[in-house]
Design an enzyme around this catalytic site. Structure first.
Site, PDB file in Angstrom:
ATOM      1  N   HIS A 272       0.859  -1.200   0.000  1.00  0.00           N
ATOM      2  CA  HIS A 272       0.000   0.000   0.000  1.00  0.00           C
ATOM      3  C   HIS A 272       0.887   1.240   0.000  1.00  0.00           C
ATOM      4  O   HIS A 272       1.952   1.252   0.613  1.00  0.00           O
ATOM      5  CB  HIS A 272      -0.893   0.015   1.251  1.00  0.00           C
ATOM      6  CG  HIS A 272      -2.070   0.909   1.112  1.00  0.00           C
ATOM      7  ND1 HIS A 272      -2.013   2.248   1.365  1.00  0.00           N
ATOM      8  CD2 HIS A 272      -3.329   0.659   0.691  1.00  0.00           C
ATOM      9  CE1 HIS A 272      -3.192   2.793   1.142  1.00  0.00           C
ATOM     10  NE2 HIS A 272      -4.015   1.850   0.724  1.00  0.00           N
ATOM     11  N   ASP A 330      -7.909  -5.201  -0.346  1.00  0.00           N
ATOM     12  CA  ASP A 330      -8.340  -6.029  -1.486  1.00  0.00           C
ATOM     13  C   ASP A 330      -8.021  -7.510  -1.316  1.00  0.00           C
ATOM     14  O   ASP A 330      -8.555  -8.343  -2.059  1.00  0.00           O
ATOM     15  CB  ASP A 330      -7.677  -5.509  -2.765  1.00  0.00           C
ATOM     16  CG  ASP A 330      -8.171  -4.119  -3.099  1.00  0.00           C
ATOM     17  OD1 ASP A 330      -7.359  -3.179  -3.124  1.00  0.00           O
ATOM     18  OD2 ASP A 330      -9.391  -3.970  -3.263  1.00  0.00           O
TER      19      ASP A 330
HETATM   20  C1  SDX Z   1      -5.950   0.311  -3.061  1.00  0.00           C
HETATM   21  O1  SDX Z   1      -4.202   4.762  -1.920  1.00  0.00           O
HETATM   22  C2  SDX Z   1      -5.226   4.132  -1.401  1.00  0.00           C
HETATM   23  O2  SDX Z   1      -5.745   4.501  -0.361  1.00  0.00           O
HETATM   24  C3  SDX Z   1      -5.776   2.970  -2.242  1.00  0.00           C
HETATM   25  C4  SDX Z   1      -6.821   2.112  -1.552  1.00  0.00           C
HETATM   26  C5  SDX Z   1      -8.096   2.848  -1.336  1.00  0.00           C
HETATM   27  O3  SDX Z   1      -8.829   2.499  -0.400  1.00  0.00           O
HETATM   28  O4  SDX Z   1      -8.426   3.741  -2.187  1.00  0.00           O
HETATM   29  O5  SDX Z   1      -6.324   1.644  -0.311  1.00  0.00           O
HETATM   30  C6  SDX Z   1      -7.163   0.906  -2.421  1.00  0.00           C
HETATM   31  O6  SDX Z   1      -5.616   0.705  -4.154  1.00  0.00           O
HETATM   32  C7  SDX Z   1      -5.162  -0.719  -2.309  1.00  0.00           C
HETATM   33  C8  SDX Z   1      -3.910  -1.241  -3.128  1.00  0.00           C
HETATM   34  C9  SDX Z   1      -4.410  -2.290  -4.125  1.00  0.00           C
HETATM   35  N1  SDX Z   1      -3.354  -2.660  -5.034  1.00  0.00           N
HETATM   36  C10 SDX Z   1      -2.743  -3.879  -4.987  1.00  0.00           C
HETATM   37  O7  SDX Z   1      -2.961  -4.712  -4.113  1.00  0.00           O
HETATM   38  C11 SDX Z   1      -1.770  -4.151  -6.127  1.00  0.00           C
HETATM   39  C12 SDX Z   1      -0.514  -4.807  -5.557  1.00  0.00           C
HETATM   40  N2  SDX Z   1       0.190  -3.818  -4.768  1.00  0.00           N
HETATM   41  C13 SDX Z   1       1.131  -2.995  -5.437  1.00  0.00           C
HETATM   42  O8  SDX Z   1       1.189  -2.925  -6.793  1.00  0.00           O
HETATM   43  C14 SDX Z   1       1.794  -1.908  -4.615  1.00  0.00           C
HETATM   44  O9  SDX Z   1       2.047  -2.410  -3.371  1.00  0.00           O
HETATM   45  C15 SDX Z   1       1.044  -0.606  -4.524  1.00  0.00           C
HETATM   46  C16 SDX Z   1       0.782  -0.048  -5.853  1.00  0.00           C
HETATM   47  C17 SDX Z   1      -0.237  -0.788  -3.798  1.00  0.00           C
HETATM   48  C18 SDX Z   1       1.915   0.353  -3.714  1.00  0.00           C
HETATM   49  O10 SDX Z   1       3.046   0.512  -4.412  1.00  0.00           O
HETATM   50  P1  SDX Z   1       4.261   1.409  -3.821  1.00  0.00           P
HETATM   51  O11 SDX Z   1       4.035   1.795  -2.410  1.00  0.00           O
HETATM   52  O12 SDX Z   1       4.508   2.467  -4.816  1.00  0.00           O
HETATM   53  O13 SDX Z   1       5.387   0.368  -3.757  1.00  0.00           O
HETATM   54  P2  SDX Z   1       6.372   0.176  -4.955  1.00  0.00           P
HETATM   55  O14 SDX Z   1       5.577  -0.172  -6.177  1.00  0.00           O
HETATM   56  O15 SDX Z   1       7.316   1.348  -4.980  1.00  0.00           O
HETATM   57  O16 SDX Z   1       7.175  -1.128  -4.470  1.00  0.00           O
HETATM   58  C19 SDX Z   1       8.164  -1.051  -3.437  1.00  0.00           C
HETATM   59  C20 SDX Z   1       8.840  -2.402  -3.478  1.00  0.00           C
HETATM   60  C21 SDX Z   1       9.252  -2.807  -4.888  1.00  0.00           C
HETATM   61  O17 SDX Z   1      10.347  -3.714  -4.769  1.00  0.00           O
HETATM   62  P3  SDX Z   1      11.848  -3.127  -4.969  1.00  0.00           P
HETATM   63  O18 SDX Z   1      11.829  -2.335  -6.283  1.00  0.00           O
HETATM   64  O19 SDX Z   1      12.106  -2.271  -3.752  1.00  0.00           O
HETATM   65  O20 SDX Z   1      12.705  -4.378  -5.046  1.00  0.00           O
HETATM   66  O21 SDX Z   1       7.913  -3.405  -3.055  1.00  0.00           O
HETATM   67  C22 SDX Z   1       7.659  -4.292  -4.159  1.00  0.00           C
HETATM   68  C23 SDX Z   1       8.090  -3.582  -5.404  1.00  0.00           C
HETATM   69  O22 SDX Z   1       8.433  -4.500  -6.417  1.00  0.00           O
HETATM   70  N3  SDX Z   1       6.219  -4.548  -4.123  1.00  0.00           N
HETATM   71  C24 SDX Z   1       5.681  -5.743  -4.286  1.00  0.00           C
HETATM   72  C25 SDX Z   1       4.309  -5.543  -4.142  1.00  0.00           C
HETATM   73  N4  SDX Z   1       4.058  -4.238  -3.908  1.00  0.00           N
HETATM   74  C26 SDX Z   1       5.252  -3.622  -3.899  1.00  0.00           C
HETATM   75  N5  SDX Z   1       6.239  -6.963  -4.539  1.00  0.00           N
HETATM   76  C27 SDX Z   1       5.369  -8.000  -4.649  1.00  0.00           C
HETATM   77  N6  SDX Z   1       4.036  -7.891  -4.509  1.00  0.00           N
HETATM   78  C28 SDX Z   1       3.464  -6.674  -4.258  1.00  0.00           C
HETATM   79  N7  SDX Z   1       2.157  -6.556  -4.116  1.00  0.00           N
END
Ligand code: SDX
Length: 394
Positions: A272, A330
């Site tokens: 998140h 989710d």
């Molecule tokens: C919602 O903002 C809100 O309030 C949204 C929400 C709402 O109520 O409106 O809460 C609803 O959108 C919840 C989130 C739903 N999305 C997902 O579940 C999709 C999977 N999650 C991600 O794609 C990700 O975690 C985000 C988009 C939610 C957050 O991304 P960030 O904080 O920008 O994190 P990042 O993409 O910069 O990742 C940081 C690291 C990376 O690894 P490194 O580059 O450091 O090696 O964490 C890894 C990413 O690859 N990573 C994950 C991951 N999420 C981040 N690795 C594996 N699985 C994941 N889900």
């Protein structure tokens, strides 16, 4: 401040704004709507109580709740033209495309509250809020019926918000769908947990469009389009697709987790932008699970077993812990809807229904603040320095 929300004029510059609606502490995993902790609201309220709170700032009195409920009941049906509009989409149209188009189309049917003059639109705010909140549910259910080639059902005055939604979705001639109290509770809980979440991607979109003076329906339609993205609201559908693929591959989740750690897959429903701890909403949804499944006579759910395996393994794995990746709202919500036989492509629509009170409230904060300015995010230019077109000035 002058009693209005002092809209941070720097929104366009600093990417932030001021709001009185929701407080989140991502590190501590705290979420409060108008100061009330989500844990207390989920225990003691139904979705429309929380919707009233988010929109109007206070929990409704008995009389206020009765008036609000009556307004939602009155606004539940769609105009015949809107029904035909939905019926004319292809049956395999993604319901989020139908939902955003239909929400925007409401402006054509209610021009007196979609004048794009905030002063005028605010005079009918209560009506606009009831239309948006009640009709989003009817549009969603009609979209589902059309996708299955089924006749439309019509709202029943005697049913509550969640019960009417399930009736609109699943009743068939001579066999009306009667939600059990546990199922109605699960839907109410799902919706109220999604009601507001401060400046997430889709809500910020609603405020962006509202800041230009646009009406509530146009702003909410824009929010639906942002929510559709798989990194945002589309994640609940992606979670079920992920769990189903893991199940069909005969994996208990451990191979998938390795792929996620190697960047070959994303553990949908984890991580998140704000919560760097357990999303409080995920905890509550997970806790409501067993009662809802039991009331549906479901004793074991292989997808739930895989979800629990994934969560248990990820929460003790350094890859996820070091990146502060925890289950978000989710991760479990899709499993409840899956158990209710709501199709996966409708999950994000359910999220949109739940988020409608937040979009209405945030639109109102912008529209009712005479000091609000049009949002104009700034950029850092990294393109080419000045240069002349060859032959220019010869
Ligand atoms: C919602 O903002 C809100 O309030 C949204 C929400 C709402 O109520 O409106 O809460 C609803 O959108 C919840 C989130 C739903 N999305 C997902 O579940 C999709 C999977 N999650 C991600 O794609 C990700 O975690 C985000 C988009 C939610 C957050 O991304 P960030 O904080 O920008 O994190 P990042 O993409 O910069 O990742 C940081 C690291 C990376 O690894 P490194 O580059 O450091 O090696 O964490 C890894 C990413 O690859 N990573 C994950 C991951 N999420 C981040 N690795 C594996 N699985 C994941 N889900």
């Amino acid at each position: 401040t002058t009693g209005y929300i002092t809209y941070d004029e720097g929104f366009g510059n600093t990417g932030s704004c001021q709001s009185e609606i929701t407080y989140i502490d991502g590190e501590a995993g705290i979420l409060r709507y108008r100061g009330y902790p989500i844990e207390q609201l989920s225990e003691n309220c139904r979705f429309i109580d929380v919707a009233y709170l988010v929109i109007y700032g206070e929990l409704p009195s008995t009389a206020e709740r009765a008036r609000f409920s009556a307004a939602l009941t009155e606004q539940a049906p769609l105009r015949a033209g809107m029904e035909r509009f939905i019926q004319n989409f292809p049956r395999d149209a993604h319901p989020m495309a139908v939902l955003s188009s239909s929400l925007n189309a409401l402006g054509a049917y209610y021009p007196h509250i979609a004048s794009n003059n905030h002063q005028r639109d605010l005079e009918h705010f209560d009506e606009a809020a009831a239309i948006a909140l009640s009709k989003v549910r009817t549009i969603a259910a009609h979209t589902y019926r059309v996708s299955g080639g089924l006749p439309l059902n019509y709202p029943k005055k005697s049913l509550g918000y969640a019960e009417n939604f399930l009736h609109l979705m699943f009743s068939v001639p001579y066999d009306e769908y009667n939600a059990t109290p546990e199922v109605a509770r699960a839907i109410n809980l799902f919706l109220l947990l999604h009601a507001e979440h401060e400046q997430n991607c889709s809500t910020s979109t609603v405020r962006m469009v509202a800041s230009a003076g646009a009406n509530l329906f146009a702003s909410a339609a824009a929010g639906v389009n942002a929510l559709w993205g798989p990194l945002h609201g589309g994640a609940n559908q992606a979670v079920i697709q992920m769990l189903t693929a893991i199940h069909e591959a005969g994996d208990d989740g451990s191979k998938f987790l390795e792929d996620a750690k190697n960047g070959k897959a994303r553990l949908m429903g984890f991580g998140h932008r704000v919560y760097k701890n357990y999303d409080p909403r995920a905890k509550i949804i997970k806790g409501s699970f067993d009662a809802a499944l039991a009331s549906l006579g479901i004793t074991n759910d292989p997808l739930l077993d895989i979800a629990r395996n994934l969560e248990q393994a990820a929460l003790s794995d350094d890859y996820f812990i070091s990146r502060k990746l925890y289950p978000n709202v989710d991760f479990y919500s899709g499993l409840i809807m899956n158990a209710l036989k709501i199709p996966a492509e409708m999950f994000t629509v359910m999220f949109a229904i739940g988020r409608m009170p937040g979009w209405i409230a945030q639109w109102h904060e912008v529209a009712s603040n005479p000091k609000a300015k049009i949002n104009r995010p700034r950029q850092i230019y990294v393109g080419p320095a000045k240069r002349d077109v060859p032959g220019f000035g010869e």
